[in-house]
Design a protein around this motif. Sequence first.
Motif, PDB file in Angstrom:
ATOM      1  N   ILE A  67      28.058  40.774  46.337  1.00 33.19           N
ATOM      2  CA  ILE A  67      27.022  41.688  46.117  1.00 33.19           C
ATOM      3  C   ILE A  67      26.918  42.809  46.935  1.00 33.19           C
ATOM      4  CG2 ILE A  67      24.616  41.606  46.609  1.00 33.19           C
ATOM      5  CD1 ILE A  67      24.437  38.410  45.997  1.00 33.19           C
ATOM      6  N   ILE A  68      27.366  42.759  48.355  1.00 37.44           N
ATOM      7  CA  ILE A  68      27.461  43.857  49.186  1.00 37.44           C
ATOM      8  C   ILE A  68      28.494  45.146  48.398  1.00 37.44           C
ATOM      9  CG2 ILE A  68      28.236  44.822  51.179  1.00 37.44           C
ATOM     10  CD1 ILE A  68      27.246  42.019  52.358  1.00 37.44           C
ATOM     11  N   TYR A  69      29.650  44.488  48.092  1.00 41.39           N
ATOM     12  CA  TYR A  69      30.831  45.557  47.341  1.00 41.39           C
ATOM     13  C   TYR A  69      30.171  46.220  46.231  1.00 41.39           C
ATOM     14  CZ  TYR A  69      34.416  46.773  44.640  1.00 41.39           C
ATOM     15  OH  TYR A  69      35.680  47.649  43.866  1.00 41.39           O
ATOM     16  N   LEU A  70      29.447  45.445  45.237  1.00 38.13           N
ATOM     17  CA  LEU A  70      29.079  46.038  44.053  1.00 38.13           C
ATOM     18  C   LEU A  70      28.020  47.170  44.404  1.00 38.13           C
ATOM     19  CD1 LEU A  70      29.681  42.946  41.525  1.00 38.13           C
ATOM     20  CD2 LEU A  70      30.845  45.167  41.665  1.00 38.13           C
ATOM     21  N   GLY A  91      30.003  37.390  37.010  1.00 34.57           N
ATOM     22  CA  GLY A  91      28.791  37.373  36.420  1.00 34.57           C
ATOM     23  C   GLY A  91      28.035  38.658  37.393  1.00 34.57           C
ATOM     24  N   TYR A  92      28.411  38.702  38.633  1.00 29.71           N
ATOM     25  CA  TYR A  92      27.632  39.896  39.180  1.00 29.71           C
ATOM     26  C   TYR A  92      28.227  41.342  38.791  1.00 29.71           C
ATOM     27  CZ  TYR A  92      24.938  37.017  41.947  1.00 29.71           C
ATOM     28  OH  TYR A  92      23.842  36.293  42.500  1.00 29.71           O
ATOM     29  N   PHE A  93      29.894  41.206  38.499  1.00 28.02           N
ATOM     30  CA  PHE A  93      30.249  42.483  38.075  1.00 28.02           C
ATOM     31  C   PHE A  93      29.667  42.928  36.957  1.00 28.02           C
ATOM     32  CE2 PHE A  93      33.550  44.637  35.153  1.00 28.02           C
ATOM     33  CZ  PHE A  93      33.651  45.633  35.749  1.00 28.02           C
ATOM     34  N   SER A  94      29.477  41.987  35.746  1.00 28.54           N
ATOM     35  CA  SER A  94      28.881  42.261  34.551  1.00 28.54           C
ATOM     36  C   SER A  94      27.623  42.777  34.721  1.00 28.54           C
ATOM     37  CB  SER A  94      29.017  41.097  33.533  1.00 28.54           C
ATOM     38  OG  SER A  94      30.346  40.622  33.194  1.00 28.54           O
ATOM     39  N   LEU A  98      40.688  45.322  28.089  1.00 28.30           N
ATOM     40  CA  LEU A  98      39.979  44.455  28.590  1.00 28.30           C
ATOM     41  C   LEU A  98      38.880  43.655  28.280  1.00 28.30           C
ATOM     42  CD1 LEU A  98      41.225  44.734  32.249  1.00 28.30           C
ATOM     43  CD2 LEU A  98      42.110  43.159  30.663  1.00 28.30           C
ATOM     44  N   ASN A  99      37.963  44.797  27.792  1.00 23.43           N
ATOM     45  CA  ASN A  99      36.731  44.343  27.008  1.00 23.43           C
ATOM     46  C   ASN A  99      36.961  43.212  25.882  1.00 23.43           C
ATOM     47  OD1 ASN A  99      34.101  45.698  28.064  1.00 23.43           O
ATOM     48  ND2 ASN A  99      35.459  47.371  27.938  1.00 23.43           N
ATOM     49  N   TYR A 100      38.067  43.072  25.307  1.00 30.07           N
ATOM     50  CA  TYR A 100      38.173  42.280  24.268  1.00 30.07           C
ATOM     51  C   TYR A 100      38.621  40.731  25.058  1.00 30.07           C
ATOM     52  CZ  TYR A 100      38.211  46.093  21.250  1.00 30.07           C
ATOM     53  OH  TYR A 100      37.819  47.141  20.456  1.00 30.07           O
ATOM     54  N   TRP A 101      38.985  40.568  26.263  1.00 33.27           N
ATOM     55  CA  TRP A 101      39.076  39.286  26.944  1.00 33.27           C
ATOM     56  C   TRP A 101      38.084  38.864  28.001  1.00 33.27           C
ATOM     57  CZ3 TRP A 101      43.049  36.981  24.668  1.00 33.27           C
ATOM     58  CH2 TRP A 101      43.926  37.809  23.635  1.00 33.27           C
ATOM     59  N   VAL A 102      37.482  39.814  28.642  1.00 33.32           N
ATOM     60  CA  VAL A 102      36.560  39.619  29.782  1.00 33.32           C
ATOM     61  C   VAL A 102      35.456  40.103  29.660  1.00 33.32           C
ATOM     62  CG1 VAL A 102      38.404  39.001  31.324  1.00 33.32           C
ATOM     63  CG2 VAL A 102      37.550  41.292  31.467  1.00 33.32           C
ATOM     64  N   GLY A 103      34.204  39.629  30.231  1.00 35.87           N
ATOM     65  CA  GLY A 103      32.823  40.257  30.287  1.00 35.87           C
ATOM     66  C   GLY A 103      32.786  41.472  31.054  1.00 35.87           C
ATOM     67  N   SER A 104      32.087  42.440  30.839  1.00 34.66           N
ATOM     68  CA  SER A 104      32.182  43.710  31.407  1.00 34.66           C
ATOM     69  C   SER A 104      30.525  44.116  31.722  1.00 34.66           C
ATOM     70  CB  SER A 104      32.936  44.694  30.729  1.00 34.66           C
ATOM     71  OG  SER A 104      32.362  44.997  29.723  1.00 34.66           O
ATOM     72  N   PRO A 105      30.289  45.066  32.440  1.00 35.29           N
ATOM     73  CA  PRO A 105      28.820  46.059  32.313  1.00 35.29           C
ATOM     74  C   PRO A 105      28.834  46.546  31.139  1.00 35.29           C
ATOM     75  CG  PRO A 105      30.275  46.344  34.209  1.00 35.29           C
ATOM     76  CD  PRO A 105      31.041  45.644  33.562  1.00 35.29           C
ATOM     77  N   GLU A 106      29.748  47.170  30.504  1.00 32.39           N
ATOM     78  CA  GLU A 106      29.456  47.663  29.047  1.00 32.39           C
ATOM     79  C   GLU A 106      28.954  46.686  27.992  1.00 32.39           C
ATOM     80  OE1 GLU A 106      32.971  50.475  28.047  1.00 32.39           O
ATOM     81  OE2 GLU A 106      33.753  49.024  29.502  1.00 32.39           O
ATOM     82  N   GLN A 107      29.631  45.312  28.001  1.00 27.38           N
ATOM     83  CA  GLN A 107      29.030  44.400  27.211  1.00 27.38           C
ATOM     84  C   GLN A 107      27.566  43.785  27.632  1.00 27.38           C
ATOM     85  OE1 GLN A 107      32.028  41.468  26.605  1.00 27.38           O
ATOM     86  NE2 GLN A 107      33.653  42.690  27.390  1.00 27.38           N
ATOM     87  N   HIS A 108      27.520  43.509  28.993  1.00 24.03           N
ATOM     88  CA  HIS A 108      26.188  42.781  29.279  1.00 24.03           C
ATOM     89  C   HIS A 108      25.120  43.954  29.249  1.00 24.03           C
ATOM     90  CE1 HIS A 108      24.389  39.425  30.899  1.00 24.03           C
ATOM     91  NE2 HIS A 108      23.768  40.015  31.737  1.00 24.03           N
TER      92      HIS A 108
END
Length: 353
Positions: free
Chosen positions: A82-85, A228-231, A242-252
């Motif tokens: 949380i602090i890092y993000l 979860g927190y990155f997305s 990588l969006n086709y494999w893992v969740g991301s802020p762009e998708q969320h």
Amino acid sequence: MNIQKTISSFELEQKNQQEQLATNNIDITLEQSFSKNKPLETFLKHACYPILMSAVALTIFCGFYFSIDFGLCNITFLFCTIIYLAICERFIPYKKEWHPNAKEWRRDGIYLFMTMMGGASSVAAIFYIASLVPPLDANIPLWLEIVLTLLLTSLGTYVFHRASHELPWLWRFHGIHHATHKVNVGNNALNHIFDVFGRRLLAQLPMALIGISPPALFVVSVFNIAQGYFSHANVDVKLGWLNYWVGSPEQHRLHHSVDITEAGHYSVDITIWDRLFNSYFWQPGRKPIEIGVRKPNTFPLSNDIFKNLIHPFRKKKYYSQVPEKNKFEWRFWPRLFVISSALITAALVMSLT
């Protein structure tokens, strides 16, 4: 009485504007100091996710090598993430107006505590059920346990999350998370405690019953915390293929869209279930026009924590976030049944061999 309410609302709005102004002043100061080194900004946009994944690997390594309690590792990693993000959000924000002010940070801290209590309650329930139904002993290699755990927990979370959008009685709880007009790392924890309880229970109970080992659960939980927190972070980071494999802020961000035709993406860890069940809509450069809920007046303000807690139990007309024509396709449930049965059967066979 109405005049007093109007005055109180006006004073509250003024106070929020002052806090937001103070936050904006901090942003301007940071931007002025940071804009002197544009290469560093470019570096952070590219390195934000790799650094986070490196922290995942380091946390897992320390947990195993130094025999640190897995629960302590998880909590420490959660707060560090949380602090890092939050720092990344200040330097490479997707939208500056999505920065939380001081009051929202305090509010989100309370919601984080309730989210942790919801997770702890689900663990207690799982232990109780396991005491009634003795779990199997998964006699499989750790790497295979990790893969199986990732797939099954992701599937359980996907099913509960999607159902929470499409079943009105579940949307009463989950809609609280979507009623805000910002998406940032702080309000990722803005959840109803029973929403967290149900989601964690469905995702983790099968793991306990088939006897998945604590080390495998630990590895997957650290990865899921990061994802979860990155997305949900307000960072201008693009993952490309990588969006086709893992969740991301762009998708969320699309998931939080008011436009239901693009608001799929129910997974934040891996994208396999969104792709299999036709809820993957991301394309390069696609952005939501507006985030929130279609009927915002059906939910209290996010700052009214107590009202949000009792909101799902009030007698009121509720709706599904997804219109009837966009609900589960008839092919969804058979697919889900076949895939879930195959995964669970494979886990049981491996556990008994």
